[in-house]
Design a protein around this motif. Structure first.
Motif, mmCIF file in Angstrom:
data_model
loop_
_atom_site.group_PDB
_atom_site.id
_atom_site.type_symbol
_atom_site.label_atom_id
_atom_site.label_comp_id
_atom_site.label_asym_id
_atom_site.label_seq_id
_atom_site.Cartn_x
_atom_site.Cartn_y
_atom_site.Cartn_z
ATOM 1 N N ASP A 1 0.832 -1.212 0.000
ATOM 2 C CA ASP A 1 0.000 0.000 0.000
ATOM 3 C C ASP A 1 0.866 1.262 0.000
ATOM 4 O O ASP A 1 0.557 2.235 -0.688
ATOM 5 C CB ASP A 1 -0.933 0.017 1.214
ATOM 6 C CG ASP A 1 -2.066 -0.985 1.100
ATOM 7 O OD1 ASP A 1 -2.328 -1.483 -0.020
ATOM 8 O OD2 ASP A 1 -2.693 -1.274 2.133
ATOM 9 N N LEU A 2 1.923 1.244 0.792
ATOM 10 C CA LEU A 2 2.778 2.437 0.885
ATOM 11 C C LEU A 2 3.555 2.673 -0.414
ATOM 12 O O LEU A 2 3.664 3.806 -0.884
ATOM 13 C CB LEU A 2 3.722 2.325 2.082
ATOM 14 C CG LEU A 2 3.026 2.391 3.445
ATOM 15 C CD1 LEU A 2 4.003 2.035 4.566
ATOM 16 C CD2 LEU A 2 2.401 3.763 3.681
ATOM 17 N N ILE A 3 4.072 1.607 -1.016
ATOM 18 C CA ILE A 3 4.775 1.762 -2.295
ATOM 19 C C ILE A 3 3.801 2.217 -3.366
ATOM 20 O O ILE A 3 4.110 3.070 -4.197
ATOM 21 C CB ILE A 3 5.509 0.467 -2.689
ATOM 22 C CG1 ILE A 3 6.654 0.202 -1.716
ATOM 23 C CG2 ILE A 3 6.035 0.563 -4.120
ATOM 24 C CD1 ILE A 3 7.345 -1.129 -1.901
ATOM 25 N N HIS A 4 2.592 1.666 -3.336
ATOM 26 C CA HIS A 4 1.552 2.069 -4.281
ATOM 27 C C HIS A 4 1.303 3.573 -4.162
ATOM 28 O O HIS A 4 1.196 4.290 -5.163
ATOM 29 C CB HIS A 4 0.279 1.267 -3.986
ATOM 30 C CG HIS A 4 -0.783 1.435 -4.998
ATOM 31 N ND1 HIS A 4 -1.633 2.512 -4.999
ATOM 32 C CD2 HIS A 4 -1.162 0.660 -6.042
ATOM 33 C CE1 HIS A 4 -2.482 2.395 -5.998
ATOM 34 N NE2 HIS A 4 -2.213 1.285 -6.645
ATOM 35 N N ALA B 1 10.223 2.175 -4.973
ATOM 36 C CA ALA B 1 9.421 3.081 -5.806
ATOM 37 C C ALA B 1 10.294 3.811 -6.816
ATOM 38 O O ALA B 1 9.957 3.893 -8.004
ATOM 39 C CB ALA B 1 8.671 4.075 -4.924
ATOM 40 N N LEU B 2 11.425 4.338 -6.365
ATOM 41 C CA LEU B 2 12.310 5.065 -7.280
ATOM 42 C C LEU B 2 12.926 4.124 -8.314
ATOM 43 O O LEU B 2 13.177 4.534 -9.450
ATOM 44 C CB LEU B 2 13.387 5.811 -6.501
ATOM 45 C CG LEU B 2 12.879 6.957 -5.624
ATOM 46 C CD1 LEU B 2 14.023 7.563 -4.822
ATOM 47 C CD2 LEU B 2 12.161 8.009 -6.436
ATOM 48 N N GLY B 3 13.134 2.865 -7.942
ATOM 49 C CA GLY B 3 13.634 1.886 -8.902
ATOM 50 C C GLY B 3 12.689 1.720 -10.080
ATOM 51 O O GLY B 3 13.117 1.588 -11.227
ATOM 52 N N VAL B 4 11.399 1.737 -9.806
ATOM 53 C CA VAL B 4 10.402 1.666 -10.878
ATOM 54 C C VAL B 4 10.394 2.977 -11.664
ATOM 55 O O VAL B 4 10.468 2.982 -12.893
ATOM 56 C CB VAL B 4 8.997 1.371 -10.298
ATOM 57 C CG1 VAL B 4 7.923 1.529 -11.367
ATOM 58 C CG2 VAL B 4 8.946 -0.032 -9.705
ATOM 59 N N LEU B 5 10.308 4.096 -10.965
ATOM 60 C CA LEU B 5 10.176 5.393 -11.631
ATOM 61 C C LEU B 5 11.404 5.773 -12.446
ATOM 62 O O LEU B 5 11.291 6.473 -13.452
ATOM 63 C CB LEU B 5 9.878 6.480 -10.607
ATOM 64 C CG LEU B 5 8.543 6.351 -9.887
ATOM 65 C CD1 LEU B 5 8.385 7.441 -8.842
ATOM 66 C CD2 LEU B 5 7.376 6.367 -10.861
ATOM 67 N N ASN B 6 12.589 5.321 -12.034
ATOM 68 C CA ASN B 6 13.823 5.673 -12.742
ATOM 69 C C ASN B 6 14.193 4.682 -13.836
ATOM 70 O O ASN B 6 15.172 4.892 -14.554
ATOM 71 C CB ASN B 6 14.984 5.799 -11.750
ATOM 72 C CG ASN B 6 14.775 6.940 -10.776
ATOM 73 O OD1 ASN B 6 14.069 7.896 -11.063
ATOM 74 N ND2 ASN B 6 15.377 6.828 -9.599
ATOM 75 N N ALA C 1 9.116 4.459 -18.585
ATOM 76 C CA ALA C 1 9.022 5.893 -18.868
ATOM 77 C C ALA C 1 7.638 6.300 -19.373
ATOM 78 O O ALA C 1 7.079 7.287 -18.907
ATOM 79 C CB ALA C 1 10.101 6.299 -19.868
ATOM 80 N N GLU C 2 7.078 5.558 -20.304
ATOM 81 C CA GLU C 2 5.762 5.931 -20.840
ATOM 82 C C GLU C 2 4.664 5.829 -19.788
ATOM 83 O O GLU C 2 3.770 6.664 -19.734
ATOM 84 C CB GLU C 2 5.392 5.039 -22.030
ATOM 85 C CG GLU C 2 5.746 5.639 -23.347
ATOM 86 C CD GLU C 2 5.209 4.830 -24.510
ATOM 87 O OE1 GLU C 2 4.867 5.453 -25.512
ATOM 88 O OE2 GLU C 2 5.148 3.590 -24.431
ATOM 89 N N THR D 1 6.990 -4.221 -8.313
ATOM 90 C CA THR D 1 8.023 -3.423 -7.655
ATOM 91 C C THR D 1 9.192 -4.283 -7.213
ATOM 92 O O THR D 1 10.292 -3.768 -7.034
ATOM 93 C CB THR D 1 7.460 -2.659 -6.446
ATOM 94 O OG1 THR D 1 6.944 -3.571 -5.510
ATOM 95 C CG2 THR D 1 6.395 -1.680 -6.892
ATOM 96 N N ASP D 2 8.975 -5.574 -7.045
ATOM 97 C CA ASP D 2 10.087 -6.470 -6.732
ATOM 98 C C ASP D 2 10.795 -6.755 -8.044
ATOM 99 O O ASP D 2 10.278 -7.441 -8.901
ATOM 100 C CB ASP D 2 9.586 -7.774 -6.095
ATOM 101 C CG ASP D 2 9.093 -7.562 -4.681
ATOM 102 O OD1 ASP D 2 9.541 -6.604 -4.041
ATOM 103 O OD2 ASP D 2 8.255 -8.360 -4.227
ATOM 104 N N GLY D 3 11.937 -6.216 -8.200
ATOM 105 C CA GLY D 3 12.684 -6.407 -9.443
ATOM 106 C C GLY D 3 13.446 -5.147 -9.812
ATOM 107 O O GLY D 3 14.635 -5.139 -9.707
ATOM 108 N N PRO D 4 12.790 -4.061 -10.204
ATOM 109 C CA PRO D 4 11.408 -3.979 -10.666
ATOM 110 C C PRO D 4 11.266 -4.628 -12.034
ATOM 111 O O PRO D 4 12.241 -4.840 -12.734
ATOM 112 C CB PRO D 4 11.148 -2.472 -10.735
ATOM 113 C CG PRO D 4 12.487 -1.872 -10.984
ATOM 114 C CD PRO D 4 13.489 -2.775 -10.324
ATOM 115 N N LYS D 5 10.016 -4.926 -12.373
ATOM 116 C CA LYS D 5 9.723 -5.625 -13.616
ATOM 117 C C LYS D 5 8.452 -5.066 -14.234
ATOM 118 O O LYS D 5 7.466 -4.848 -13.530
ATOM 119 C CB LYS D 5 9.450 -7.094 -13.285
ATOM 120 C CG LYS D 5 10.318 -8.087 -13.985
ATOM 121 C CD LYS D 5 9.842 -9.477 -13.681
ATOM 122 C CE LYS D 5 10.780 -10.167 -12.727
ATOM 123 N NZ LYS D 5 10.456 -11.550 -12.489
#
Length: 174
Positions: A8-11, A51-56, A61-62, A150-154
């Motif tokens: 929930d927090l990462i979301h 979270a930043l791993g996904v966003l970066n 990107a899209e 988010t685990d990965g991220p993937k």
């Protein structure tokens, strides 16, 4: 801390941070998580990194780029859905482009599978239903559905064939 709370927090971070300038995101994430008094500094750092791993990640990107929207309400039915099946839900991330629509759902509460075919069938049903309804809302545009782990991220795109198979199974079950 349980995996669902972590999820929930990462979301929440994935919902809020994309609207901020890239350099401001780490501090904003830590400020948001600082409100959660029971978390340790290590837990805050791990969730911020996830979270930043996904966003970066350039692969995402899209999904998080200009014009993308968080928490989009979606309600309705579609010809490809079984008679009487209507949905009312929230799409984690939606991007409407001139030729296609991207729909993504975040998964944080479980380790990710290696293949999209091994994802929880409930996740595949959810995304297939979203794709069917969106295809009627945006006729003539390709609908691309994906799960963001988010685990990965993937980022796992869900092939159109798998969406069609999932919709066919829904029709047989109904």
């Amino acid at each position: 801390m349980g995996r669902f709370r972590r999820g929930d927090l990462i979301h929440r971070l994935l919902q809020v941070l994309p609207d901020l300038a890239v350099p401001d995101r780490p501090a904003a994430a830590l400020r948001l998580l600082a409100r959660e008094r029971d978390l340790t500094d290590d837990q805050r750092a791990e969730m911020t990194a996830a979270a930043l791993g996904v966003l970066n990640d350039p692969r995402f990107a899209e999904v998080f780029g200009p014009g993308s929207r968080a928490e989009v309400a979606l309600a309705g039915t579609a010809a490809k859905l079984p008679a009487g099946l209507a949905i009312s839900g929230r799409i984690d991330r939606l991007v409407v482009l001139p030729d296609r629509v991207l729909v993504a759902d975040f998964k944080t509460n479980r380790p990710s599978p290696d293949r999209i075919e091994d994802a929880d069938p409930a996740y595949l049903r959810q995304m297939a239903i979203y794709a069917a309804v969106l295809a009627e809302v945006f006729p003539g545009r390709a609908i691309e559905a994906a799960l963001v782990w988010t685990d990965g991220p993937k980022l796992m795109a869900i092939p159109e064939l798998l969406i069609d198979q999932t919709l066919a199974e829904l029709g047989r079950a109904g």
